[in-house]
Design an enzyme around this catalytic site. Sequence first.
Site, PDB file in Angstrom:
ATOM      1  N   CYS A 100       0.455  -1.168   0.309  1.00 48.35           N
ATOM      2  CA  CYS A 100      -0.169  -0.258   0.140  1.00 48.35           C
ATOM      3  C   CYS A 100       0.476   1.100   0.445  1.00 48.35           C
ATOM      4  O   CYS A 100       0.555   2.151  -0.775  1.00 48.35           O
ATOM      5  CB  CYS A 100      -0.668  -0.160   0.540  1.00 48.35           C
ATOM      6  SG  CYS A 100      -1.764   1.573   1.409  1.00 48.35           S
ATOM      7  N   CYS A 195      -5.214  -1.660   5.855  1.00 44.96           N
ATOM      8  CA  CYS A 195      -5.646  -0.569   5.417  1.00 44.96           C
ATOM      9  C   CYS A 195      -6.419  -0.523   4.576  1.00 44.96           C
ATOM     10  O   CYS A 195      -7.493   0.283   4.186  1.00 44.96           O
ATOM     11  CB  CYS A 195      -4.656  -0.051   4.940  1.00 44.96           C
ATOM     12  SG  CYS A 195      -3.874  -0.011   3.340  1.00 44.96           S
TER      13      CYS A 195
END
Length: 355
Positions: A100, A195
């Site tokens: 990410c 996330c």
Amino acid sequence: MKIAVLLSGGVDSSVALYRIINKGYTSIKCYYLKIWLEDELSYIGSCPWQEDLNYVEAVCSKFNVPYEIINFQKEYYNKVVSYTIKELKNGNTPSPDIFCNQRIKFGAFFEKINEQYDLVVTGHYAKIQTKDKKFFLKQAKDKIKDQSYFLSHLSQKQMSKLYFPLGTLLKSEVRQIAKNINLPNKNRKDSQGICFLGKIKYNEFIKYHLGEKKGNIIEKETGKIIGTHNGYWFFTVGQRRGIKLSNGPWFVIEKDLEKNIIYISHNENYSKQAKRKFLVHEIHWINGTPSDFENFKIKIRHGEKKYSCKLKLIAKNLIEISLNKKDYGISPGQFAIFYKNTECLGGAKIFKVME
């Protein structure tokens, strides 16, 4: 100096914004990156991104700073989620938050803004130091919140544009600053978990993409079938939670992918399955390959715990790691992150656990 600030709606990124403003910078624009999958999986759980955005709007209004929303859902699926699904199907334990940061927050976003800004600021707990035109990733003051593990795959080019204002603060100090300046999100809880999932439960995400398939749970020592499960992809080596059997505690110690079997053991026998030696590949060094591998420590998961270790270079992209102590939960797909003192040197992917 033109500065971009990544705001999530949480306390950390909001305090990071405040600290930049407090330094006297005025040419600032905030960005909210929309990466949640909950539009696709809305039937599973409530969507948090509107709540996030409400806080972003409130914080930007307080400081009179403009903001923009950028949708990276497609990029996130292609570069991070698809990798996660593939790793789970292969029986591995993925670490999507590492990618990410590398591929989205400081990858796709950097490509999007295309050199418009001199600096990108985030609320990560880490430090970047410069020496002889090279950039070094250091652990944060707060060793519990330290996020160097997740930032271990950044490049020199990415680090040259980054600043982490919270690297010199404890989480308690960040919370106190938020209260002192009366941030709209001062009492908001920290986000937990992966996330891109938001409030979606991890197992619901896995079920959506990989489905369910009944298999046996077997006690390793006796060979006795003591339960069933819905697919090996829901489990990782070292796992304790979610086994849901009586006479616990139980730990996952092995997975048979071909037969869809989960092997478990009681705590007192669990140490027999602990390992200390494994191979890593797909190696990333933040500042190039070190001249020696002396006095290294590694983390094999996010958290404070580091192991002293010996590293042996087998080939250009292959290292054998021997820990000074055995660990219960070493699993292919995890990342081993290298440290020397407080410096994060990079990391590599575990692909074979040996002994």
